[in-house]
Scaffold this active site. Structure first.
Site, short mmCIF file in Angstrom:
data_model
loop_
_atom_site.label_atom_id
_atom_site.label_comp_id
_atom_site.label_asym_id
_atom_site.label_seq_id
_atom_site.Cartn_x
_atom_site.Cartn_y
_atom_site.Cartn_z
N HIS A 140 0.85 -1.21 0.00
CA HIS A 140 0.00 0.00 0.00
C HIS A 140 0.88 1.25 0.00
CE1 HIS A 140 -3.53 2.47 1.37
NE2 HIS A 140 -2.57 3.18 1.94
N GLU A 141 1.92 1.27 0.83
CA GLU A 141 2.81 2.43 0.90
C GLU A 141 3.61 2.60 -0.40
OE1 GLU A 141 2.79 4.71 3.28
OE2 GLU A 141 1.21 3.57 4.27
N HIS A 144 1.57 4.37 -2.91
CA HIS A 144 1.53 5.83 -2.75
C HIS A 144 2.72 6.48 -3.49
CE1 HIS A 144 -1.85 6.55 -0.12
NE2 HIS A 144 -1.37 5.86 0.90
N GLU A 198 -6.06 7.23 -1.17
CA GLU A 198 -6.03 6.03 -0.32
C GLU A 198 -6.63 4.83 -1.05
OE1 GLU A 198 -4.35 5.50 2.15
OE2 GLU A 198 -3.86 7.51 2.83
#
Ligand code: ZN
Length: 333
Positions: A140-141, A144, A198
């Site tokens: 997930h990071e 980003h 997100e």
């Protein structure tokens, strides 16, 4: 070109990008094509920062993080977390090299700065049940960073600032950094992403996990787990990190993506023996620290946030723990 015109053009570009649904449709289709991960321009969008500028920005912010927190020096833990992360990076759309470091902090947190400077707290590793859950957060990071959310969001904020406060807003990131540096270890503004970013990080992150061979459900289960943890013990999860709430619709969306987009595989990696031994190693360090603190006469505050420097006696603390390693730790090696 003078500043006022630059401003007008940026605002116009923003309005155009919001009001052109066909652009989103194309992006969406491209984002669904898991076979071309790595060759998809997921980071496109209005951005004042070149990749070089983004890396330079991330680097200076990372130096600030390292100055104000304790990066773990255990080479076995550092190597493991870096290995898990780099494997995900390899199966992602990221166009920048990643530097991955582990911060010694109980707080459940992980964050990736623009340009690929990635920090994972020990508290996050301890909160994960298996490697797949750790990989879920990391994916997930990484998403980003791959989608350049940090600088794209900064660009949006700057445009909004120009529109409303053209004379007050002066220094962009530099000014922002100076203003934030006074009270905060790290400017959190750009780690709090919009809901859309997100969701995109979930969407891409699930794909990266899958591409790297993990069970993509790990991301969902981990976010559920930390949400429960925060409920049980408020403050256990870093504020910025708790802005990743797994609302029911978000969980539903991720599960839908997994079933619709990702062809099922014969087998997924759920965990590894390396994960178990790293977690055991970290638990050993934690336990010895607790014992040391109990033995000590002087009152010590438990290390909680990365910026916390109240636990000053670290050099002796570490020396003792190395000398008094219990046999269980050796067996786990
Ligand atoms: Zn996020």
């Amino acid at each position: 070109m003078n500043g006022r015109w630059a401003r007008r053009i940026m605002i116009f570009a923003l309005v155009l990008s919001i009001s052109t649904p066909s652009l989103w449709a194309t992006d969406k289709k491209q984002k669904d094509d898991i076979d071309s991960i790595g060759n998809r321009d997921v980071g496109k969008g209005m951005n004042r920062y070149s990749i070089e500028k983004e890396i330079a920005l991330g680097k200076s912010l990372a130096q600030e993080v390292e100055r104000t927190s304790k990066v773990i020096d255990d080479p076995i833990i550092a190597e493991y977390v870096n290995r898990v992360g780099q494997n995900l990076v390899k199966h992602s759309d990221a166009q920048v090299p990643f530097t991955i470091k582990v911060i010694d902090s109980d707080e459940v947190n992980a964050f990736a700065l623009p340009g690929g400077f990635f920090f994972v707290n020990t508290g996050l590793i301890l909160a994960a049940e298996n490697e797949c859950e750790l990989a879920g957060v990391m994916a997930h990071e990484i998403a980003h960073v791959a989608a350049r959310h940090g600088t794209r969001q900064a660009t949006r904020a700057e445009v909004a600032n120009w529109a409303t406060l053209p004379l007050i807003f002066l220094g962009g990131w530099a000014g922002y950094g100076i203003r934030q540096a006074v009270g905060l270890a790290l400017p959190l503004g750009f780690l709090k992403f919009s809901r859309g970013f997100e969701e995109e990080a979930d969407y891409l992150g699930v794909q990266y996990m899958y591409a790297a061979g993990y069970d993509p459900n790990g991301m969902v289960t981990f976010f559920e787990r930390i949400q429960a943890k925060e409920k049980h013990k408020p403050g256990a999860v870093a504020k910025a990190f708790s802005t990743h709430p797994q609302t029911p619709d978000r969980i539903e969306r991720a599960q839908k993506e997994i079933t619709q987009l990702l062809p099922s595989k014969e087998a997924y990696v759920v965990t590894t023996s390396d994960f178990d031994s790293i977690k055991g190693r970290l638990q050993g360090i934690e336990n010895r620290r607790t014992v040391e603190e109990a033995k000590s006469d002087r009152p010590t505050l438990k290390r909680k946030t990365s910026g916390d420097t109240t636990d000053v006696d670290e050099s002796t603390d570490k020396k003792k723990t190395e000398d008094e390693a219990p046999p269980t730790l050796k067996r786990r090696n």
